[in-house]
Design a protein around this motif. Sequence first.
Motif, mmCIF file in Angstrom:
data_model
loop_
_atom_site.group_PDB
_atom_site.id
_atom_site.type_symbol
_atom_site.label_atom_id
_atom_site.label_comp_id
_atom_site.label_asym_id
_atom_site.label_seq_id
_atom_site.Cartn_x
_atom_site.Cartn_y
_atom_site.Cartn_z
ATOM 1 N N GLY A 17 33.903 -30.025 115.763
ATOM 2 C CA GLY A 17 35.229 -30.636 115.616
ATOM 3 C C GLY A 17 36.331 -29.761 115.665
ATOM 4 O O GLY A 17 37.720 -30.310 115.779
ATOM 5 N N ILE A 18 36.215 -28.493 115.340
ATOM 6 C CA ILE A 18 37.201 -27.616 115.354
ATOM 7 C C ILE A 18 37.449 -26.992 116.715
ATOM 8 O O ILE A 18 36.468 -26.347 117.314
ATOM 9 N N GLY A 19 38.662 -26.894 117.226
ATOM 10 C CA GLY A 19 39.010 -26.360 118.499
ATOM 11 C C GLY A 19 39.674 -24.960 118.254
ATOM 12 O O GLY A 19 40.762 -24.893 117.807
ATOM 13 N N PHE A 20 38.631 -23.931 118.181
ATOM 14 C CA PHE A 20 39.266 -22.603 117.655
ATOM 15 C C PHE A 20 40.102 -21.864 118.911
ATOM 16 O O PHE A 20 39.756 -21.895 120.190
ATOM 17 N N LYS A 21 41.315 -21.321 118.403
ATOM 18 C CA LYS A 21 42.200 -20.617 119.477
ATOM 19 C C LYS A 21 41.822 -19.240 119.280
ATOM 20 O O LYS A 21 42.114 -18.346 118.283
ATOM 21 N N ASP A 22 41.249 -18.539 120.212
ATOM 22 C CA ASP A 22 40.734 -17.009 120.315
ATOM 23 C C ASP A 22 41.746 -16.300 121.135
ATOM 24 O O ASP A 22 41.801 -16.267 122.278
ATOM 25 N N SER A 57 42.183 -11.373 108.156
ATOM 26 C CA SER A 57 41.803 -10.300 108.997
ATOM 27 C C SER A 57 42.808 -10.164 110.260
ATOM 28 O O SER A 57 43.427 -9.248 110.710
ATOM 29 N N ARG A 58 42.817 -11.329 110.762
ATOM 30 C CA ARG A 58 43.738 -11.354 111.966
ATOM 31 C C ARG A 58 45.203 -11.027 112.107
ATOM 32 O O ARG A 58 45.844 -10.868 113.304
ATOM 33 N N GLY A 59 45.849 -10.987 110.912
ATOM 34 C CA GLY A 59 47.376 -10.744 110.762
ATOM 35 C C GLY A 59 47.235 -9.106 110.980
ATOM 36 O O GLY A 59 48.476 -8.678 111.068
ATOM 37 N N ASP A 119 48.262 -14.700 112.660
ATOM 38 C CA ASP A 119 47.843 -14.949 113.988
ATOM 39 C C ASP A 119 48.012 -16.434 114.437
ATOM 40 O O ASP A 119 48.885 -17.005 115.292
ATOM 41 N N VAL A 120 47.771 -17.229 113.312
ATOM 42 C CA VAL A 120 47.693 -18.680 113.445
ATOM 43 C C VAL A 120 48.426 -19.446 112.242
ATOM 44 O O VAL A 120 48.017 -19.166 111.006
ATOM 45 N N LEU A 121 49.182 -20.111 112.467
ATOM 46 C CA LEU A 121 49.816 -21.425 111.453
ATOM 47 C C LEU A 121 48.931 -22.672 111.601
ATOM 48 O O LEU A 121 49.026 -23.141 112.805
ATOM 49 N N ALA A 122 48.091 -22.867 110.899
ATOM 50 C CA ALA A 122 47.025 -24.220 110.907
ATOM 51 C C ALA A 122 47.787 -25.079 109.962
ATOM 52 O O ALA A 122 48.797 -25.729 109.875
ATOM 53 N N THR A 123 47.143 -25.418 108.805
ATOM 54 C CA THR A 123 47.327 -26.311 107.601
ATOM 55 C C THR A 123 48.597 -25.810 106.807
ATOM 56 O O THR A 123 49.271 -26.345 106.047
ATOM 57 N N ASP A 149 51.287 -21.803 116.716
ATOM 58 C CA ASP A 149 51.540 -22.658 115.619
ATOM 59 C C ASP A 149 50.821 -24.160 116.092
ATOM 60 O O ASP A 149 51.051 -24.482 117.115
ATOM 61 N N LEU A 150 49.828 -24.477 115.212
ATOM 62 C CA LEU A 150 48.863 -25.547 115.640
ATOM 63 C C LEU A 150 49.543 -26.886 115.117
ATOM 64 O O LEU A 150 49.558 -27.181 113.835
ATOM 65 N N THR A 151 50.871 -27.416 115.776
ATOM 66 C CA THR A 151 51.862 -28.201 115.092
ATOM 67 C C THR A 151 51.287 -29.413 114.723
ATOM 68 O O THR A 151 51.731 -29.827 113.944
HETATM 69 N N1 LIG Z 1 41.888 -23.755 115.291
HETATM 70 C C1 LIG Z 1 42.163 -22.198 114.892
HETATM 71 N N2 LIG Z 1 41.767 -21.456 115.647
HETATM 72 C C2 LIG Z 1 41.938 -20.154 115.337
HETATM 73 N N3 LIG Z 1 42.416 -19.716 114.133
HETATM 74 C C3 LIG Z 1 42.406 -20.825 113.127
HETATM 75 N N4 LIG Z 1 42.764 -20.657 111.974
HETATM 76 C C4 LIG Z 1 42.755 -22.064 111.454
HETATM 77 N N5 LIG Z 1 42.420 -22.863 112.311
HETATM 78 C C5 LIG Z 1 42.426 -22.113 113.392
#
Ligand SMILES: Nc1ncnc2[nH]cnc12
Length: 170
Positions: A17-22, A57-59, A119-123, A149-151
């Motif tokens: 269910g998670i769409g990961f942004k790589d 880590s990704r920061g 790297d990512v703003l999620a929740t 930003d995962l708006t």
């Molecule tokens: N969907 C996502 N992709 C990459 N990094 C995340 N961190 C939290 N949610 C993420």
Amino acid sequence: MDLKKYIRDIEDFPKPGIGFKDITTLLIDPKAMQESLNQFVALAKGKGITKVVSMESRGFFFGPMIALEINAGFIPVRKPGKLPAETISQEYALEYGTDTLEIHKDAIQKGDKVLIHDDVLATGGTAEAVVKLVEAAGGEVVQLDFIIDLTFLNGIEKIKKYQVNSLVQY
Ligand SMILES: Nc1ncnc2[nH]cnc12
Ligand SMILES: O=P(O)(O)OC[C@H]1O[C@H](OP(=O)(O)OP(=O)(O)O)[C@H](O)[C@@H]1O
């Protein structure tokens, strides 16, 4: 340059269910990495920022590069038990349960103007926890800068008091 073209979508990672942004596909391309860095530097220059704070880590990919370019110090925020000197800790909510982040108590000087990068703003739970750490250590948060930003998760709501920038939005 369209940075979105360099970010890879991985479905169902790390769980269904998670769409990961790589962003490893952005990091592997020097032109995309340079463009991202240029954009971050343009957002940060001339604001009197004295410290860049990034979270494990990704920061850590861009945080130190931004810091060097704007002549600021770099401060790592780490997962529990990794920093060797006295720390301040902040618990934060994850999708399920809680986690903790730590900063060295003596890393920030009173009056430091701080840029938070990840790297990512999620929740927004991670970013909010880092804001609290920086303020508890005596720093002033000037802005928070993200690659993505995962708006649709509205993380910005948790840090809306602050200037928030992102290079790419979904
Ligand atoms: N969907 C996502 N992709 C990459 N990094 C995340 N961190 C939290 N949610 C993420
Ligand atoms: O806005 P939130 O919902 O808090 O999520 C964003 C955080 O999630 C990811 O880190 P993760 O915890 O996966 O750790 P990593 O950087 O070590 O991979 C990402 O790098 C952010 O730090």
